[in-house]
Design an enzyme around this catalytic site. Sequence first.
Site, PDB file in Angstrom:
ATOM      1  N   ARG A 189      -7.766  -0.015   1.881  1.00 36.53           N
ATOM      2  CA  ARG A 189      -7.843  -2.004   0.963  1.00 36.53           C
ATOM      3  C   ARG A 189      -9.120  -1.551  -0.002  1.00 36.53           C
ATOM      4  NH1 ARG A 189     -12.449  -1.351   6.671  1.00 36.53           N
ATOM      5  NH2 ARG A 189     -10.605  -0.740   6.687  1.00 36.53           N
ATOM      6  N   ASP A 213       2.356   6.534   4.903  1.00 39.19           N
ATOM      7  CA  ASP A 213       0.815   5.855   5.220  1.00 39.19           C
ATOM      8  C   ASP A 213       1.412   5.165   3.453  1.00 39.19           C
ATOM      9  OD1 ASP A 213      -0.956   4.334   5.730  1.00 39.19           O
ATOM     10  OD2 ASP A 213      -3.218   6.041   4.357  1.00 39.19           O
ATOM     11  N   GLU A 252      -9.516   3.507   3.147  1.00 37.91           N
ATOM     12  CA  GLU A 252      -9.080   3.517   1.573  1.00 37.91           C
ATOM     13  C   GLU A 252      -7.893   2.517   1.010  1.00 37.91           C
ATOM     14  OE1 GLU A 252      -7.673   5.652   3.878  1.00 37.91           O
ATOM     15  OE2 GLU A 252      -5.217   5.318   2.682  1.00 37.91           O
ATOM     16  N   LYS A 284      -9.452  12.605   8.457  1.00 38.73           N
ATOM     17  CA  LYS A 284      -9.701  12.706   9.454  1.00 38.73           C
ATOM     18  C   LYS A 284      -9.140  13.974  10.553  1.00 38.73           C
ATOM     19  CE  LYS A 284      -6.171   9.245   8.141  1.00 38.73           C
ATOM     20  NZ  LYS A 284      -6.996   7.936   8.956  1.00 38.73           N
ATOM     21  N   LYS A 340       0.759  -1.480   0.285  1.00 37.82           N
ATOM     22  CA  LYS A 340      -0.147  -0.335   0.019  1.00 37.82           C
ATOM     23  C   LYS A 340       1.021   1.414   0.418  1.00 37.82           C
ATOM     24  CE  LYS A 340      -3.551   2.828   3.092  1.00 37.82           C
ATOM     25  NZ  LYS A 340      -3.584   2.756   4.347  1.00 37.82           N
ATOM     26  N   ASP A 383      -2.606  10.322   2.866  1.00 35.06           N
ATOM     27  CA  ASP A 383      -4.186   9.795   3.613  1.00 35.06           C
ATOM     28  C   ASP A 383      -4.646  11.080   4.611  1.00 35.06           C
ATOM     29  OD1 ASP A 383      -6.453   8.378   3.998  1.00 35.06           O
ATOM     30  OD2 ASP A 383      -5.641   6.965   5.641  1.00 35.06           O
ATOM     31  N   ASP A 397     -11.879   6.870   4.416  1.00 33.79           N
ATOM     32  CA  ASP A 397     -10.757   7.055   5.035  1.00 33.79           C
ATOM     33  C   ASP A 397     -10.039   5.523   5.101  1.00 33.79           C
ATOM     34  OD1 ASP A 397      -8.844   7.176   6.603  1.00 33.79           O
ATOM     35  OD2 ASP A 397      -9.458   7.532   8.377  1.00 33.79           O
TER      36      ASP A 397
END
Length: 493
Positions: free
Chosen positions: A351, A288, A349, A277, A265, A270, A347
């Site tokens: 996956r 991230d 995201e 967030k 990933k 993010d 959020d």
Amino acid sequence: MDFTASAAQLLNIKADSLILPTGPQLKDSAEALDKSLDGAISSLIKAGDFSGKSGETMVMHIPGGSGKRIILLGTEGAGSAQQQIKVIAAGAAELLRTPSVKAVWVGEGLAEDSEWQAGMVARSIQTASYQYAPAPKGIKKAKPKKLKSLTYWAPSKADANVAKKGLIFGSAVGNGMNAARQLGNLPANICTPSFIATEAKALTKGQAKSRAKVSTSVLSEAQMRKLKMGSLLSVSAGSVEPGHLIVIKYQGTKATTKPVVLVGKAVTFDTGGISLKPGGGMDEMKYDMCGGASVIGVINALIETQMAVNVVAIIPAVENMPNGNATKPGDVVTSMSGQTIEILNTDAEGRLILCDALTYAERFKPDTVIDIATLTGAVIGALGKVTAGMLSNDDELAEQLLSSGTRSGDRAWRLPLYEEYDELLKSNFADIANIGGPQAGTITAACFLARFTKKYKWAHLDVAGTAWVSGAAKGSTGRPVPILMDYLRRKAV
Ligand code: BES
Ligand code: MN
Ligand code: ZN
């Protein structure tokens, strides 16, 4: 850094520093050294100035104006591999702090396994010498004298030979970790999806003469649209930075050997998207992309060792932002697999980009697929910043990873994928929802991924807690490069 192994007479090896791991009872090599120094080491122990306990370090100078020093590392109580690693890491840090150019590490008195210990020594020295680049302009730091070479001393020629293998491996793991750390530490205005794609290309360029074949290709958003990666594209939709799917192929053995596919990933920042967030600590979401960075670190290490394995790295790289084109909670998208997804929280995201990358992985007819992701805050609640979360659809693979985690000191712990958890992902508007509610967040995230990994052996590493450290010494750790490299080392033919 030059690493060599030797079984020659200890004091005959030219060096300015000698690193001696020892408990209160001197072993053969330490005893011989002590004798030749008129009992200088044993008298320190007798006087109680050096106890030999694990964690203790002491620098002593050899009298006579030679400028030589001995760095004592206490080993008593360092029974487990984890504690031994701590002793080695402390020794490496001490060695780099003292102005040493050529050093000898006395490989006796700690671990039985010379290959493992030498590997840990080389890795620790490499990671201890990492410095973030670019350093801020205008601040001139005193240049530390850099260690140029290290000889790993072993009590026998046979030991020295296996130690040599360890040094090559450990040094490459350390360099791979440093490569991952550097990418992780770069701010998100520099380290964009396009930047990572360029770095990946640079990594494999100019490798034509190496034994292993390596190449990088990058899919654009248009190409991903053709492949119907609607889930991945829904994440990059809200950003002006285009998303990329980076594919690095490393062929270290015959073409017919099925590859291990590593999916990392890489959300370069993010924000949470429309499910924004909270502001506090949001800067840490530049990390991230550490899953993707670790996969690049592994390729770096494979190239360095020319390891006889086949690996395909797939890195979905996007930025998760909330602009006018952004995906909204309630939107339904169709993944490359054909399964529809109700996005209840933008959020969640990671996956969404991983599922399309995992479907794409099928075309490489993988032996095994491992994905690496800073996927859930919940894994920090479960395992803290110490251990990575691991979930797998294959018991043997899970066992192998647990064992590689212990050996490398880069540990993971398994969580279950029972169907009761999967039921939490039910949606009345799509095949699956992208969140499962407040409970068992790490498991429901993995259950989501498991819907896309039915065609192969698969494990998922949730490294949200372990990929970086927060606080004053904030920084990327280079994990899980060590566990992955240990896993691949065992696969190598
Ligand atoms: N990148 C985060 C996970 C994360 C959070 C890593 C904090 C490290 C520290 C991920 O994309 C995320 O936001 N996950 C959500 C999922 C939730 C919305 C179901 C989370 O963990 O809160
Ligand atoms: Mn998120
Ligand atoms: Zn994320």
